[in-house]
Design an enzyme around this catalytic site. Structure first.
Site, PDB file in Angstrom:
ATOM      1  N   HIS A 214      10.827  42.111   4.356  1.00 19.99           N
ATOM      2  CA  HIS A 214      10.627  42.724   5.664  1.00 19.99           C
ATOM      3  C   HIS A 214      10.808  41.727   6.805  1.00 19.99           C
ATOM      4  CE1 HIS A 214       8.068  45.338   8.490  1.00 19.99           C
ATOM      5  NE2 HIS A 214       9.039  46.117   8.082  1.00 19.99           N
ATOM      6  N   LYS A 216      12.419  39.253   9.676  1.00 17.87           N
ATOM      7  CA  LYS A 216      13.503  39.287  10.658  1.00 17.87           C
ATOM      8  C   LYS A 216      13.559  37.910  11.303  1.00 17.87           C
ATOM      9  CE  LYS A 216      11.942  43.828  10.754  1.00 17.87           C
ATOM     10  NZ  LYS A 216      10.698  44.267  10.119  1.00 17.87           N
ATOM     11  N   HIS A 398       7.747  49.857  18.016  1.00 14.62           N
ATOM     12  CA  HIS A 398       7.853  49.129  16.752  1.00 14.62           C
ATOM     13  C   HIS A 398       7.383  47.680  16.869  1.00 14.62           C
ATOM     14  CE1 HIS A 398      10.287  47.549  13.204  1.00 14.62           C
ATOM     15  NE2 HIS A 398       9.588  48.539  12.676  1.00 14.62           N
ATOM     16  N   ASP A 405      -8.263  37.005  22.952  1.00 15.29           N
ATOM     17  CA  ASP A 405      -8.763  36.335  24.158  1.00 15.29           C
ATOM     18  C   ASP A 405      -7.597  36.052  25.105  1.00 15.29           C
ATOM     19  OD1 ASP A 405     -11.246  36.577  23.030  1.00 15.29           O
ATOM     20  OD2 ASP A 405     -11.275  34.558  22.200  1.00 15.29           O
TER      21      ASP A 405
END
Length: 480
Positions: A214, A216, A398, A405
């Site tokens: 997954h 990229k 997506h 913070d």
């Protein structure tokens, strides 16, 4: 006799589950399936239940990463974390990540935030056209149509002028690439196109074939990198039949020593998908091993954090949960797929109870009905704790990020669900920088301008059958 054989096999797999010490909910879920659905449950277990990429790869991965980390000069003792402008808790967390993964904090980086798909593709084409040595791309989804064809053409031009171009694409996610004429055209031009984590009936007998790469990432000349949530697709065309609108993403363009960390991740993934498990040092040296420079162009402190079944611990899940517990002012999560486990849900509720402002931005519609229902099953529990849930209206949001913070930002490929935390090969960039956090907060504000809030009254008024669907589908989350 047939029933007795089923019981024997189910008992054997139960002992295997107990030996693996998975989460209690996952273990119980599989035991119920194994005994309640004769033979079919066993079949599903062999397809999806054994969370593995092979023991040899698990052992080899750390060795391969360590080789490139040393060659690229990022295997320091973690002392760079001492200079971070963060709380003691986050300083300790960054040191722990460095010790566990070998990816330590790097300083003197430059970051550009790109949120328009056209600009992302245009900048990528320009960087590929300027490449002189190497151009490495790794994506879950590559669809060579629309504006993406300009990237394919740039790769062809780069390869023809002698640049070493490698494209690593997930075999399942990038079916469109491997079925297109672009595959042959790229290879004829000298571009090395490889399928990552190939799937098939034969392979399913030896390893789990629903695992996905997954990630990229892009690394060009070991000086320019990209990381984020953007697949190599044209949002104007991608999945338009799903009626969710255009996909909305973010990508960071990076310069500095953090690109060496991206190179390590790419090299390790490329080695396993091309050479296989019988790796020697000659194969490792076939990829670039030089440290490109002594100085870097910026002042942003960054740390890369890969995760997946090839790594012993779920480091990204640990970091997200720990970061939420360490937050003192706010926790903002932006994700398309939000199916938190019990630990993450507890962390969010505990943060809200101690006065931390917690908000979650999700798209109103996503491309998976199952994932949407599983996600929505937890909304009531969070809304009752006064956690803000905003639903994005202008397409499928997506982007995947966590803001903690005013000092820490997490951007990458990780969804807030079990698949991302435990099954997929994922990649997260952690930024310890107030300026970048302000930029991310401004991006969040732009998203909020296209959101509608979800109220507890509105949500509890939904039909009972819808609630049943949500709760049933949520049961599958720990198993998939």
């Amino acid at each position: 006799m047939v029933f007795a054989l089923h019981i024997v096999i189910a008992l054997a797999l139960t002992f295997r589950l107990l030996y693996r010490k998975l989460a209690v909910s996952t273990t119980l879920g599989w035991i119920i399936i194994l005994f309640a659905i004769p033979y079919i449950g066993i079949f599903f277990y062999f397809l999806f239940g054994d969370h593995r990429m092979g023991r040899k790869r698990l052992h080899q991965s750390a060795w391969v990463r360590n080789f490139y980390q040393k060659r690229y000069g990022i295997d320091d003792d973690g002392a760079a974390a001492d200079a971070l402008d963060v709380s003691d808790a986050f300083r300790a967390m960054s040191q722990s990540i460095g010790a566990d993964s070998g990816f330590h904090v790097t300083h003197n980086n430059r970051v550009e935030m790109l949120e328009d798909a056209g600009e992302i593709l245009d900048r990528l084409v320009a960087d590929i056209d300027a490449a002189t040595n190497t151009c490495y791309l790794e994506f879950y989804i590559v669809e060579p149509e629309g504006r993406v064809t300009a990237v394919m053409e740039a790769l062809v031009r780069a390869s023809k002028r002698g640049v070493d171009c490698n494209l690593l694409a997930d075999h399942f996610g990038s079916k469109a690439l491997f079925r297109s004429s672009w595959l042959q055209r790229l290879r004829q031009a000298g571009v090395d196109v490889e399928a990552s984590l190939p799937v098939g009936l034969i392979k399913s007998l030896s390893q789990r074939t629903d695992l996905r790469n997954h990630r990229k990432l892009i690394a060009i000349d070991q000086t320019i990198g990209y990381v984020g949530s953007f697949n190599l697709v044209d949002p104007r065309l991608f999945k338009q039949n799903k009626a969710v609108g255009e996909w909305v993403d973010i990508m960071f363009r990076l310069e500095g020593h953090i690109v060496d960390s991206l190179g390590v991740v790419f090299n390790a993934d490329y080695i396993f998908d091309t050479v296989g498990l019988d790796i020697d040092r000659k194969a490792l040296r076939d990829l670039p091993t030089d440290h490109p420079r002594e100085t870097a162009p910026g002042n942003v402190a960054l740390q890369l954090l890969p995760s997946g079944p090839e790594i012993h611990d779920s480091l990204i899940h640990e970091w997200v949960v720990s970061a939420i517990f360490a937050a003192r002012k706010r926790v903002s999560i932006i994700t398309p797929y939000f199916i938190p486990d019990e630990t993450l849900t507890l962390a969010l509720k505990a943060a809200q109870k101690r006065g931390v402002a917690v908000d979650i931005i999700v798209p109103e519609r996503i491309d998976s009905r199952m994932a949407q229902y599983a996600s929505e099953s937890v909304f009531s529990e969070l809304l009752r704790e006064n956690i803000t849930i905003m639903r994005y209206q202008d397409g499928l949001l997506h982007t995947k990020c966590v803001l903690i913070d005013d000092t820490v930002s997490m951007v990458g490929t990780v969804n807030m669900d079990t698949r991302s935390f435990y099954l997929n090969l994922e990649l997260t960039l952690i930024a310890y920088d107030r300026g970048l956090n302000r930029d991310m907060d401004a991006l969040r504000a732009r998203y909020l301008a296209n959101c509608t809030p979800l109220t507890l009254e509105e949500w509890t008024a939904r039909p009972r059958f819808r609630r049943l669907q949500e709760n049933v589908l949520r049961l599958a989350a720990p198993l998939l």
